[in-house]
Design a protein around this motif. Structure first.
Motif, short mmCIF file in Angstrom:
data_model
loop_
_atom_site.label_atom_id
_atom_site.label_comp_id
_atom_site.label_asym_id
_atom_site.label_seq_id
_atom_site.Cartn_x
_atom_site.Cartn_y
_atom_site.Cartn_z
N GLY A 88 0.81 -1.20 0.00
CA GLY A 88 0.00 0.00 0.00
C GLY A 88 0.85 1.26 0.00
O GLY A 88 0.56 2.23 -0.71
N LEU A 89 1.93 1.25 0.77
CA LEU A 89 2.81 2.41 0.84
C LEU A 89 3.55 2.65 -0.47
O LEU A 89 3.63 3.77 -0.96
N THR A 90 4.14 1.59 -1.05
CA THR A 90 4.91 1.78 -2.27
C THR A 90 4.03 2.22 -3.44
O THR A 90 4.44 3.05 -4.25
N GLU A 91 2.81 1.71 -3.52
CA GLU A 91 1.91 2.14 -4.60
C GLU A 91 1.53 3.60 -4.43
O GLU A 91 1.46 4.36 -5.40
N SER A 92 1.28 4.02 -3.19
CA SER A 92 0.92 5.41 -2.94
C SER A 92 2.05 6.35 -3.31
O SER A 92 1.85 7.38 -3.96
N MET A 93 3.27 6.00 -2.92
CA MET A 93 4.42 6.85 -3.22
C MET A 93 4.66 6.93 -4.72
O MET A 93 5.01 7.99 -5.24
N GLY A 94 4.48 5.83 -5.41
CA GLY A 94 4.69 5.83 -6.85
C GLY A 94 3.74 6.77 -7.58
O GLY A 94 4.08 7.35 -8.62
N ARG A 95 2.54 6.94 -7.03
CA ARG A 95 1.55 7.82 -7.66
C ARG A 95 1.80 9.28 -7.34
O ARG A 95 1.33 10.16 -8.08
N THR A 96 2.46 9.61 -6.27
CA THR A 96 2.49 10.99 -5.79
C THR A 96 3.85 11.67 -5.86
O THR A 96 3.92 12.89 -5.70
N VAL A 97 4.92 10.93 -6.09
CA VAL A 97 6.26 11.52 -6.01
C VAL A 97 7.02 11.32 -7.31
O VAL A 97 7.05 10.22 -7.86
N SER A 98 7.65 12.38 -7.79
CA SER A 98 8.54 12.31 -8.95
C SER A 98 9.93 11.92 -8.47
O SER A 98 10.62 12.70 -7.82
N GLN A 99 10.33 10.69 -8.80
CA GLN A 99 11.64 10.23 -8.35
C GLN A 99 12.77 11.03 -9.00
O GLN A 99 13.81 11.27 -8.37
N GLY A 100 12.58 11.45 -10.24
CA GLY A 100 13.62 12.22 -10.90
C GLY A 100 13.87 13.55 -10.23
O GLY A 100 15.02 13.97 -10.06
N LEU A 101 12.81 14.24 -9.82
CA LEU A 101 12.99 15.51 -9.13
C LEU A 101 13.65 15.30 -7.78
O LEU A 101 14.49 16.09 -7.35
N TYR A 102 13.28 14.19 -7.11
CA TYR A 102 13.92 13.87 -5.83
C TYR A 102 15.44 13.84 -6.00
O TYR A 102 16.19 14.47 -5.25
N PHE A 103 15.91 13.13 -7.02
CA PHE A 103 17.35 13.01 -7.18
C PHE A 103 17.97 14.26 -7.79
O PHE A 103 19.14 14.57 -7.52
N ALA A 104 17.23 15.01 -8.60
CA ALA A 104 17.76 16.28 -9.09
C ALA A 104 18.07 17.22 -7.92
O ALA A 104 19.08 17.94 -7.94
N ILE A 105 17.21 17.18 -6.89
CA ILE A 105 17.44 18.00 -5.70
C ILE A 105 18.57 17.43 -4.86
O ILE A 105 19.55 18.11 -4.52
N VAL A 106 18.44 16.15 -4.50
CA VAL A 106 19.38 15.55 -3.55
C VAL A 106 20.79 15.47 -4.14
O VAL A 106 21.78 15.72 -3.43
N CYS A 107 20.91 15.14 -5.42
CA CYS A 107 22.24 15.00 -6.01
C CYS A 107 22.95 16.35 -6.13
O CYS A 107 24.19 16.41 -6.11
N ALA A 108 22.19 17.43 -6.25
CA ALA A 108 22.80 18.76 -6.35
C ALA A 108 23.00 19.41 -4.99
O ALA A 108 24.00 20.12 -4.77
N GLU A 109 22.08 19.17 -4.05
CA GLU A 109 22.04 19.96 -2.83
C GLU A 109 22.47 19.21 -1.57
O GLU A 109 22.77 19.84 -0.55
N ASP A 110 22.48 17.88 -1.61
CA ASP A 110 22.76 17.09 -0.41
C ASP A 110 23.99 16.20 -0.56
O ASP A 110 24.95 16.30 0.21
N ALA A 111 23.97 15.33 -1.57
CA ALA A 111 25.04 14.34 -1.72
C ALA A 111 26.44 14.94 -1.81
O ALA A 111 27.40 14.32 -1.33
N PRO A 112 26.62 16.14 -2.40
CA PRO A 112 27.98 16.69 -2.45
C PRO A 112 28.58 17.01 -1.08
O PRO A 112 29.79 17.26 -0.99
N PHE A 113 27.76 16.99 -0.04
CA PHE A 113 28.23 17.40 1.28
C PHE A 113 28.52 16.24 2.22
O PHE A 113 28.77 16.44 3.41
#
Length: 499
Positions: A343-368
């Motif tokens: 139930g959780l994984t299906e809900s997340m798949g419908r509501t979250v853009s995984q690409g945008l998640y990594f566009a943010i995290v790879c630029a703003e978090d992972a470098p640190f």
């Protein structure tokens, strides 16, 4: 936010959206409070319906350059939704929702019913952040309804899946960061004719709100930060540590509860033994698919189990089932675990853009941070270093451009700001709000007991939000909320808690 399917959602509020439109059907709406240069609405809005809703909102599209610095090349559409105030003469400054994730689309959240008191006097504005919803989404669907349960519950292969998705996007992923998105938001503000905004950030949206406050301080009247992710919180570096604290608290609460302790004796010890067993030999069990009822063989590794357990801690209502789920799993009955997880994984798949998640995290978090930091911060936790290592793997070849100078420094602001934290939050616990508060000179931090990630379920939190917007100040607001609130009672059977 374990792996790529459950994010530091920073989410998911569970209210039906109530959208009420008092505007005429015209496609262009002028300012409600004047026709000066600041108050003219130039963005065309038309009556619209959101999926599953019977009432109307006002929707439009505002185009921006994908590369805002060069102002040439590809343009991307931003979906804009205005939920008009109920008052005949509404306040001039709306409440703007900045959604979580990163990757959740504001127009697809289900939270507006929770701010009905605010909507009586103010417009509610929803802008799908670039890369989400209907704003050139960076979607990467890695599973399907027909996928086997084992594949759905396992988290391996994220880097390769994202790499393939990235090749298919019509987007320069370097241009999908929070500072650029907040420049978009201010352009939308001007196009809608608003002089100032009241910001409402939820989870990752609190980071976005802080960035907007730094970039456009003169445009912010008040700010509400719910589930605070300050500039010092790197995703998902601290998630194992914070989630372990929430899980430890859950197990301690169960042990202190007579009914829970009686139903599930020695639960921590038995769960630790289960984890040890899964580390050496993944469980191979037959379970009925919770949606189709068709029996399937499921292979569950320690990593897959902990990934889903992490997600189940977000909501106290869901976590009230965790002792029951753990007890059954230690006895070889995996059906409750699978049902909760799917139930959780299906809900997340419908509501979250995984690409945008990594566009943010790879630029703003992972470098640190690096692998050594990941190992250090996860040491001694059940959840381990999997989340951080997977993010570093995905981000290893992710294109990115430099952040603004000093981007990760604490945001300094005198904007009246209400910080809200859930006592049981596994991803943005109260300590993070305290960190943000140190440089917010005109702020109030309120911890809501018995609440997890996001506090909208508490009436006192909604009252505080409404009072802040009415006063335009934190002065006079109560510093406590829900003194009588407690964790929802634990399920001692599938029939529910002990009466």
């Amino acid at each position: 936010m374990p792996g790529v399917r459950t994010h530091i959602s920073f989410h998911l509020p569970r209210w039906r959206v109530l959208l009420v439109s008092l505007l005429a059907a015209g496609s262009v709406s002028c300012s409600k409070w004047g026709a000066d240069a600041e108050g003219v609405r130039t963005l065309a809005l038309k009556p619209c319906r959101l999926e599953g809703l019977a009432t109307q909102a006002q929707c439009g599209t505002h185009e921006v350059f994908e590369n805002r610095a060069e102002r040439t090349g590809r343009k991307i559409p931003l979906r804009v939704v205005v939920v008009p105030a109920l008052a005949a003469q509404p306040a001039p400054d709306p409440l703007v929702l900045l959604a979580g994730g990163p990757g959740q689309a504001a127009s697809r959240t289900q939270v507006l019913l929770a701010v009905e008191r605010i909507r009586r006097k103010r417009d509610i504005v929803l802008v799908d952040q670039r890369g989400t919803g209907d704003s050139n989404p960076l979607n990467c669907k890695t599973d399907s309804p027909d996928e086997k349960l084992s594949a759905r519950l396992e988290e391996g292969g994220a880097a390769e899946a994202l790499r393939k998705c990235r090749e298919g996007w019509d987007a320069d992923v370097r241009q999908y960061t929070t500072p650029i998105a907040m420049d978009d938001l201010d352009e939308v503000r001007a196009a809608l004719g608003y002089e100032k905004l009241n910001l409402w950030g939820v989870s990752y949206g609190t980071r976005a709100a802080l960035v907007y406050m730094r970039q456009y301080p003169e445009r912010v009247r008040t700010a509400i930060l719910d589930g605070v992710a300050p500039m010092g919180l790197y995703l998902p570096l601290y998630a194992p540590r914070d989630a372990q604290k929430a899980l430890d608290l859950l197990l301690a609460n169960c042990a202190a509860d007579g009914a829970c302790q009686k139903a599930y004796p020695d639960l921590r010890t038995r769960t630790e033994a289960l984890l040890t067993s899964l580390e050496s030999t993944p469980a191979r069990v037959q379970v009925a698919h919770p949606r189709t009822g068709v029996p399937e063989e499921v292979v569950l590794s320690r990593r897959a189990f902990l990934t889903q357990l992490f997600a189940q801690l977000y909501s106290p209502e869901m976590s009230s089932l965790v002792p029951l789920m753990l007890d059954r799993a230690t006895q070889g009955d995996w059906a409750p675990f699978v049902a909760l997880s799917v139930g959780l994984t299906e809900s997340m798949g419908r509501t979250v853009s995984q690409g945008l998640y990594f566009a943010i995290v790879c630029a703003e978090d992972a470098p640190f941070y690096d692998a050594e930091s990941v190992a250090r911060e996860s040491q001694g936790t059940w959840f381990g270093s999997t989340m951080g290592r997977e993010v570093l793997s995905v981000c290893a070849d992710w294109p990115r451009t430099p952040l603004p100078q000093g981007y990760r420094e604490p945001v300094v602001s005198s904007v009246p700001t209400l910080l809200l934290s859930g006592e049981l939050d596994p991803v943005t616990p109260p300590a993070w709000a305290e960190e943000a508060k140190r440089t917010l000179s005109n702020s109030l931090h309120v911890v809501v007991p018995g609440v997890g990630h996001n506090t909208l379920g508490a009436d006192c939190a909604r009252t505080l939000m409404s009072d802040l917007l009415t006063r335009g100040s934190v002065e006079g607001l109560t510093s406590t909320c829900g003194d009588n609130l407690t964790r929802p009672p634990f399920f001692t059977s599938f029939a529910g808690p002990v009466p």
